[in-house]
Design a protein around this motif. Sequence first.
Motif, PDB file in Angstrom:
ATOM      1  N   SER A  15     -28.298  41.774  20.111  1.00  0.00           N
ATOM      2  CA  SER A  15     -29.510  42.588  20.123  1.00  0.00           C
ATOM      3  C   SER A  15     -29.251  44.032  19.705  1.00  0.00           C
ATOM      4  CB  SER A  15     -30.139  42.577  21.528  1.00  0.00           C
ATOM      5  OG  SER A  15     -29.259  43.158  22.471  1.00  0.00           O
ATOM      6  N   ARG A  16     -27.979  44.389  19.600  1.00  0.00           N
ATOM      7  CA  ARG A  16     -27.603  45.761  19.211  1.00  0.00           C
ATOM      8  C   ARG A  16     -27.229  45.792  17.729  1.00  0.00           C
ATOM      9  NH1 ARG A  16     -29.742  48.958  21.303  1.00  0.00           N
ATOM     10  NH2 ARG A  16     -28.145  50.548  20.928  1.00  0.00           N
ATOM     11  N   PRO A  17     -27.335  46.940  17.091  1.00  0.00           N
ATOM     12  CA  PRO A  17     -26.992  47.022  15.658  1.00  0.00           C
ATOM     13  C   PRO A  17     -25.505  46.788  15.417  1.00  0.00           C
ATOM     14  CG  PRO A  17     -27.401  49.211  16.578  1.00  0.00           C
ATOM     15  CD  PRO A  17     -27.830  48.237  17.623  1.00  0.00           C
ATOM     16  N   GLU A  18     -25.188  46.197  14.269  1.00  0.00           N
ATOM     17  CA  GLU A  18     -23.786  46.003  13.908  1.00  0.00           C
ATOM     18  C   GLU A  18     -23.132  47.352  13.633  1.00  0.00           C
ATOM     19  OE1 GLU A  18     -23.293  43.329  10.691  1.00  0.00           O
ATOM     20  OE2 GLU A  18     -24.018  41.578  11.810  1.00  0.00           O
ATOM     21  N   LEU A  19     -21.890  47.488  14.087  1.00  0.00           N
ATOM     22  CA  LEU A  19     -21.180  48.752  13.934  1.00  0.00           C
ATOM     23  C   LEU A  19     -19.991  48.658  12.971  1.00  0.00           C
ATOM     24  CD1 LEU A  19     -21.102  49.969  17.668  1.00  0.00           C
ATOM     25  CD2 LEU A  19     -22.717  50.613  15.857  1.00  0.00           C
ATOM     26  N   ILE A  20     -19.372  47.480  12.876  1.00  0.00           N
ATOM     27  CA  ILE A  20     -18.194  47.323  12.023  1.00  0.00           C
ATOM     28  C   ILE A  20     -18.625  46.743  10.682  1.00  0.00           C
ATOM     29  CG2 ILE A  20     -15.954  46.199  11.760  1.00  0.00           C
ATOM     30  CD1 ILE A  20     -15.759  46.149  14.815  1.00  0.00           C
ATOM     31  N   HIS A  21     -18.357  47.482   9.618  1.00  0.00           N
ATOM     32  CA  HIS A  21     -18.836  47.096   8.295  1.00  0.00           C
ATOM     33  C   HIS A  21     -17.684  46.925   7.311  1.00  0.00           C
ATOM     34  CE1 HIS A  21     -22.816  48.192   9.768  1.00  0.00           C
ATOM     35  NE2 HIS A  21     -22.303  49.355  10.155  1.00  0.00           N
ATOM     36  N   THR A  22     -17.786  45.893   6.488  1.00  0.00           N
ATOM     37  CA  THR A  22     -16.845  45.700   5.389  1.00  0.00           C
ATOM     38  C   THR A  22     -17.430  46.334   4.137  1.00  0.00           C
ATOM     39  OG1 THR A  22     -16.055  43.601   6.306  1.00  0.00           O
ATOM     40  CG2 THR A  22     -15.642  43.999   3.963  1.00  0.00           C
ATOM     41  N   ILE A  23     -16.707  47.255   3.546  1.00  0.00           N
ATOM     42  CA  ILE A  23     -17.126  47.884   2.293  1.00  0.00           C
ATOM     43  C   ILE A  23     -16.279  47.250   1.197  1.00  0.00           C
ATOM     44  CG2 ILE A  23     -17.565  50.041   1.105  1.00  0.00           C
ATOM     45  CD1 ILE A  23     -18.961  49.747   3.848  1.00  0.00           C
ATOM     46  N   ARG A  24     -16.825  46.243   0.551  1.00  0.00           N
ATOM     47  CA  ARG A  24     -16.043  45.415  -0.362  1.00  0.00           C
ATOM     48  C   ARG A  24     -15.374  46.236  -1.463  1.00  0.00           C
ATOM     49  NH1 ARG A  24     -16.406  40.456   1.091  1.00  0.00           N
ATOM     50  NH2 ARG A  24     -18.244  39.620   2.163  1.00  0.00           N
ATOM     51  N   GLY A  25     -14.089  45.974  -1.616  1.00  0.00           N
ATOM     52  CA  GLY A  25     -13.303  46.679  -2.622  1.00  0.00           C
ATOM     53  C   GLY A  25     -12.734  47.996  -2.140  1.00  0.00           C
ATOM     54  N   PHE A  26     -13.143  48.427  -0.933  1.00  0.00           N
ATOM     55  CA  PHE A  26     -12.680  49.721  -0.428  1.00  0.00           C
ATOM     56  C   PHE A  26     -12.035  49.640   0.953  1.00  0.00           C
ATOM     57  CE2 PHE A  26     -15.989  50.667  -3.507  1.00  0.00           C
ATOM     58  CZ  PHE A  26     -15.397  51.680  -4.266  1.00  0.00           C
ATOM     59  N   GLY A  27     -12.621  48.868   1.874  1.00  0.00           N
ATOM     60  CA  GLY A  27     -12.044  48.797   3.212  1.00  0.00           C
ATOM     61  C   GLY A  27     -13.103  48.571   4.272  1.00  0.00           C
ATOM     62  N   TYR A  28     -12.977  49.272   5.379  1.00  0.00           N
ATOM     63  CA  TYR A  28     -13.864  49.082   6.519  1.00  0.00           C
ATOM     64  C   TYR A  28     -14.281  50.430   7.090  1.00  0.00           C
ATOM     65  CZ  TYR A  28     -11.512  44.578   6.208  1.00  0.00           C
ATOM     66  OH  TYR A  28     -10.982  43.389   5.754  1.00  0.00           O
ATOM     67  N   LYS A  29     -15.405  50.400   7.792  1.00  0.00           N
ATOM     68  CA  LYS A  29     -15.777  51.596   8.549  1.00  0.00           C
ATOM     69  C   LYS A  29     -16.608  51.191   9.766  1.00  0.00           C
ATOM     70  CE  LYS A  29     -20.153  53.068   6.357  1.00  0.00           C
ATOM     71  NZ  LYS A  29     -20.849  54.203   5.725  1.00  0.00           N
ATOM     72  N   ILE A  30     -16.609  52.067  10.752  1.00  0.00           N
ATOM     73  CA  ILE A  30     -17.443  51.845  11.937  1.00  0.00           C
ATOM     74  C   ILE A  30     -18.512  52.914  11.949  1.00  0.00           C
ATOM     75  CG2 ILE A  30     -15.932  53.177  13.495  1.00  0.00           C
ATOM     76  CD1 ILE A  30     -16.578  50.952  15.613  1.00  0.00           C
ATOM     77  N   SER A  31     -19.760  52.457  11.976  1.00  0.00           N
ATOM     78  CA  SER A  31     -20.886  53.382  11.825  1.00  0.00           C
ATOM     79  C   SER A  31     -22.176  52.644  12.136  1.00  0.00           C
ATOM     80  CB  SER A  31     -20.911  53.908  10.381  1.00  0.00           C
ATOM     81  OG  SER A  31     -22.069  54.676  10.144  1.00  0.00           O
ATOM     82  N   LEU A  32     -23.227  53.395  12.455  1.00  0.00           N
ATOM     83  CA  LEU A  32     -24.543  52.774  12.654  1.00  0.00           C
ATOM     84  C   LEU A  32     -25.109  52.266  11.336  1.00  0.00           C
ATOM     85  CD1 LEU A  32     -26.530  54.890  15.275  1.00  0.00           C
ATOM     86  CD2 LEU A  32     -26.106  52.427  15.315  1.00  0.00           C
ATOM     87  N   LYS A  33     -24.714  52.932  10.232  1.00  0.00           N
ATOM     88  CA  LYS A  33     -25.230  52.558   8.922  1.00  0.00           C
ATOM     89  C   LYS A  33     -24.083  52.147   8.002  1.00  0.00           C
ATOM     90  CE  LYS A  33     -29.206  55.711   9.098  1.00  0.00           C
ATOM     91  NZ  LYS A  33     -29.906  56.810   8.408  1.00  0.00           N
ATOM     92  N   LYS A  34     -24.353  51.112   7.202  1.00  0.00           N
ATOM     93  CA  LYS A  34     -23.357  50.683   6.218  1.00  0.00           C
ATOM     94  C   LYS A  34     -23.311  51.633   5.048  1.00  0.00           C
ATOM     95  CE  LYS A  34     -21.777  46.599   3.733  1.00  0.00           C
ATOM     96  NZ  LYS A  34     -21.987  45.158   3.470  1.00  0.00           N
TER      97      LYS A  34
END
Length: 227
Positions: free
Chosen positions: A208-227
């Motif tokens: 029910s909560r927003p996703e925080l861990i995002h895969t930025i394809r070709g670059f890596g990962y970040k943790i954020s409210l927004k991709k």
Amino acid sequence: MKILIIEDETRIALTLKKTLELGDHQVKIAFDSDKGLSLAKDKYLDLIIMDLMLPGKYDGIALTKYLRSLNIDTPILMLTALEDVKNRVKGLSAGADDYLPKPFSLSELEARINALSKRPKNIVGPILKVDDLTLDTTTKQVKRNGRIIKLSSKEFRLLSYLMFNKDQIVSKDKIIGHLWNDDSFVVKNTIEVYIGYLRKKIDKEFGSRPELIHTIRGFGYKISLKK
């Protein structure tokens, strides 16, 4: 360095002890997991070298998990004759910091030990926060939406690194450099495996909560409210 060897093969254990002592290390040996557990509780230990297959109550995987559950964060270098990727990933996911298959050269072992000795043992600082996710770098407690999340030692270190770099893309190379130091020692898909573990515990368990861990394809990962 003060090093504990947990190895049931007497010849290997004594050879390692002799070699490491020539390098001015202080070395103790345990030939089974029961004695190993007792000696591993020494808070002044700098490194544990542990075989995967051990006699006693625990094998290497179970002993590693148990030590991490006791918040013992001494670096663990796991030795084993099992060379397939499945067992490497199992060892790392249990909380081991590095993995060295038998047979190995003593020079390679020394290189691994030197790499592990350069890593900070503990992460100290304030409470990190991303949305409703908090990480206390002193108590090592992680919460989301007020609920405690249990992480392995490696998962905690990866999450803390992402949170220290909140809203920034972190490449796989940077993650390897921070958590493993040398990418030649890391199974190819290890980063994806650990990101998957974190994503399950941090995001999927809180649908029910927003996703925080995002895969930025070709670059890596970040943790954020927004991709």
